[in-house]
Design a protein around this motif. Structure first.
Motif, mmCIF file in Angstrom:
data_model
loop_
_atom_site.group_PDB
_atom_site.id
_atom_site.type_symbol
_atom_site.label_atom_id
_atom_site.label_comp_id
_atom_site.label_asym_id
_atom_site.label_seq_id
_atom_site.Cartn_x
_atom_site.Cartn_y
_atom_site.Cartn_z
ATOM 1 N N LYS A 1 0.848 -1.185 0.000
ATOM 2 C CA LYS A 1 0.000 0.000 0.000
ATOM 3 C C LYS A 1 0.884 1.235 0.000
ATOM 4 O O LYS A 1 1.616 1.493 0.950
ATOM 5 C CB LYS A 1 -0.928 0.010 1.215
ATOM 6 N N LYS A 2 0.796 1.971 -1.085
ATOM 7 C CA LYS A 2 1.631 3.143 -1.255
ATOM 8 C C LYS A 2 0.950 4.369 -0.652
ATOM 9 O O LYS A 2 -0.247 4.545 -0.752
ATOM 10 C CB LYS A 2 1.886 3.366 -2.750
ATOM 11 N N CYS B 1 0.597 5.322 2.567
ATOM 12 C CA CYS B 1 -0.192 5.105 3.776
ATOM 13 C C CYS B 1 0.689 5.163 5.016
ATOM 14 O O CYS B 1 1.886 4.901 4.957
ATOM 15 C CB CYS B 1 -0.903 3.746 3.719
ATOM 16 N N THR C 1 0.783 4.628 9.593
ATOM 17 C CA THR C 1 0.221 3.931 10.743
ATOM 18 C C THR C 1 0.206 4.862 11.942
ATOM 19 O O THR C 1 1.199 5.526 12.238
ATOM 20 C CB THR C 1 1.029 2.668 11.082
ATOM 21 N N LYS D 1 -12.038 -3.192 10.106
ATOM 22 C CA LYS D 1 -11.723 -2.439 8.897
ATOM 23 C C LYS D 1 -12.433 -1.095 8.991
ATOM 24 O O LYS D 1 -13.628 -1.045 9.263
ATOM 25 C CB LYS D 1 -12.182 -3.200 7.649
ATOM 26 N N ARG E 1 -13.128 2.804 7.121
ATOM 27 C CA ARG E 1 -13.042 3.618 5.914
ATOM 28 C C ARG E 1 -13.790 4.928 6.117
ATOM 29 O O ARG E 1 -14.920 4.941 6.626
ATOM 30 C CB ARG E 1 -13.642 2.870 4.714
ATOM 31 N N VAL F 1 -9.963 2.332 -0.733
ATOM 32 C CA VAL F 1 -8.956 2.429 0.333
ATOM 33 C C VAL F 1 -9.609 2.120 1.675
ATOM 34 O O VAL F 1 -10.553 2.782 2.088
ATOM 35 C CB VAL F 1 -8.312 3.833 0.370
ATOM 36 N N SER G 1 -8.626 0.971 5.902
ATOM 37 C CA SER G 1 -7.575 0.902 6.913
ATOM 38 C C SER G 1 -7.948 -0.156 7.936
ATOM 39 O O SER G 1 -9.073 -0.669 7.948
ATOM 40 C CB SER G 1 -7.401 2.263 7.596
ATOM 41 N N THR G 2 -6.991 -0.505 8.803
ATOM 42 C CA THR G 2 -7.221 -1.517 9.830
ATOM 43 C C THR G 2 -7.002 -0.918 11.204
ATOM 44 O O THR G 2 -5.981 -0.268 11.451
ATOM 45 C CB THR G 2 -6.283 -2.724 9.637
ATOM 46 N N SER H 1 -3.586 1.228 11.069
ATOM 47 C CA SER H 1 -2.665 1.080 9.938
ATOM 48 C C SER H 1 -3.349 1.329 8.603
ATOM 49 O O SER H 1 -4.572 1.306 8.494
ATOM 50 C CB SER H 1 -2.046 -0.318 9.953
ATOM 51 N N ASP H 2 -2.519 1.575 7.589
ATOM 52 C CA ASP H 2 -2.985 1.819 6.214
ATOM 53 C C ASP H 2 -3.866 3.053 6.105
ATOM 54 O O ASP H 2 -4.836 3.079 5.330
ATOM 55 C CB ASP H 2 -3.724 0.601 5.658
ATOM 56 N N PRO I 1 -4.432 6.537 4.596
ATOM 57 C CA PRO I 1 -3.862 7.248 3.439
ATOM 58 C C PRO I 1 -3.373 8.640 3.829
ATOM 59 O O PRO I 1 -3.938 9.291 4.701
ATOM 60 C CB PRO I 1 -5.040 7.331 2.455
#
Length: 349
Positions: free
Chosen positions: A209-210, A212, A214, A279, A281, A289, A291-292, A312-313, A315
């Motif tokens: 994943k570009k 992003c 945490t 999850k 969003r 996209v 995230s967690t 994490s993840d 953006p």
């Protein structure tokens, strides 16, 4: 319902030229009462109800008054309407005999005391009165109730639908979505975007994943771990400490929606008093996209709970190109969730 203009100014976003709601956890608010008055005036004035059926002629005259408050909030690209309005409408009727001679001309009013977003899926109460309470006047009133009331309610439903789509800001939102950021460089920009999209797609195929980040936080609360777990998984308590709508499933694989639908997601793993994994969003994030979120609960001593957050993840930019997503998401966790729980439930240390 909070009145228009009385919200916390820290969370109200000033308008930008590009129409973007810059801060992920903030609101952009528009007063819709003037627009509401215009809407009802156009849709309910001079509206034919009966044109000779049963020798009765009835029509609405004009909207006498629209009171209350109405506004639209834009948050995470989502439209959140709020309104509590009352409406008063005048009408007139004429009864004729079989030869076309007038028996009575009468006037009356239609009153709708409460049209509100909280009852958007229900028809409001409609009261019909007539100034002449004689036999013919009552006949006109009953005809207005039978034939005019459904027409009025139809227009009210149109208003509810229009507000749900943004009311006066709908066209503005659509224009902002379609407007190019820089028309003079549209061709070159399109080429760059195409190349970037290809690069992102390749990166996604590789599993990475570009762009992003945490977020990690550790927060201490004066309560039992099971109490914090219950608060974070109970939609009624979410509604209480955030003052916004929430729907939360307590099952693994179940869905949730918080902050009036601005954040949505799915439960991945739930261990009562120990772990919440989900999850997440935000509506303003680019399509696809997610995230967690992992919330690990530790109770080093009875009545003291430490929550370790790993988000994490996340953006770095939203769909509008605003590079404040990580900063505002972290602030949201701290100020709008953890600190609010401390203040509302008395769990501060």
């Amino acid at each position: 319902m909070a009145k228009y203009g009385e919200g916390d100014k820290r969370w109200i976003v000033e308008e930008r030229a590009d129409g973007a709601n810059v801060h992920n956890w903030h609101w952009a608010e528009t007063d819709c009462l003037p627009w509401s008055k215009t809407f009802f005036t156009k849709s309910l004035s001079d509206l034919p109800v009966l044109t000779g059926e049963g020798n009765l002629y009835i029509k609405t005259k004009k909207v006498e008054k629209v009171d209350g408050e109405a506004y639209v909030n834009i948050r995470k690209g989502k439209i959140i309407p709020g309104y509590e309005v009352s409406l008063n409408l005048s009408w007139e009727g004429e009864a004729k005999d079989g030869e076309g001679k007038t028996l009575l001309k009468a006037e009356g009013n239609v009153e709708i005391p409460y049209i509100a977003d909280e009852n958007a899926d229900e028809d409001p109460e409609v009261r019909v009165t007539v100034k002449d309470e004689g036999p013919i006047g009552k006949t006109l009133k009953e005809a207005m109730l039978a034939k005019g009331k459904p027409l009025v309610l139809e227009k009210v439903r149109d208003y509810v639908k229009a507000m749900a789509k943004g009311g006066p800001v709908k066209d503005e939102l659509e224009a902002k979505k379609l407007a190019p950021k820089n028309s003079s460089t549209s061709n070159s920009s399109s080429a760059v975007v195409s190349k970037e999209k290809t690069a992102v797609e390749k990166e996604a195929k590789k599993g990475g994943k570009k762009g992003c980040k945490t977020i990690t936080m550790s927060e201490k609360f004066n309560c039992r771990a099971k109490d914090m777990f219950e608060i974070l998984m109970d939609e009624n308590r979410w509604k209480g400490f955030t003052q916004s709508n929430a729907r939360i499933s307590k099952e693994v694989g179940g869905q949730f929606s918080i902050f009036d639908g601005s954040v949505t997601g799915i439960n991945l793993e739930l261990q009562e008093g120990k772990l919440i994994a989900q999850k997440w969003r935000f509506g303003s994030w680019p399509d696809g996209v997610d995230s967690t979120v992992r919330l690990v609960f530790d109770e080093p001593e009875p009545g003291v709970t430490i929550i370790k957050l790993t988000h994490s993840d996340v953006p770095e930019e939203d769909r509008y190109g605003n590079a404040t997503v990580v900063e505002n998401t972290e602030r949201g966790w701290r100020d709008l969730i953890f600190n609010k729980i401390r203040a509302v439930f008395g769990f501060g240390i």
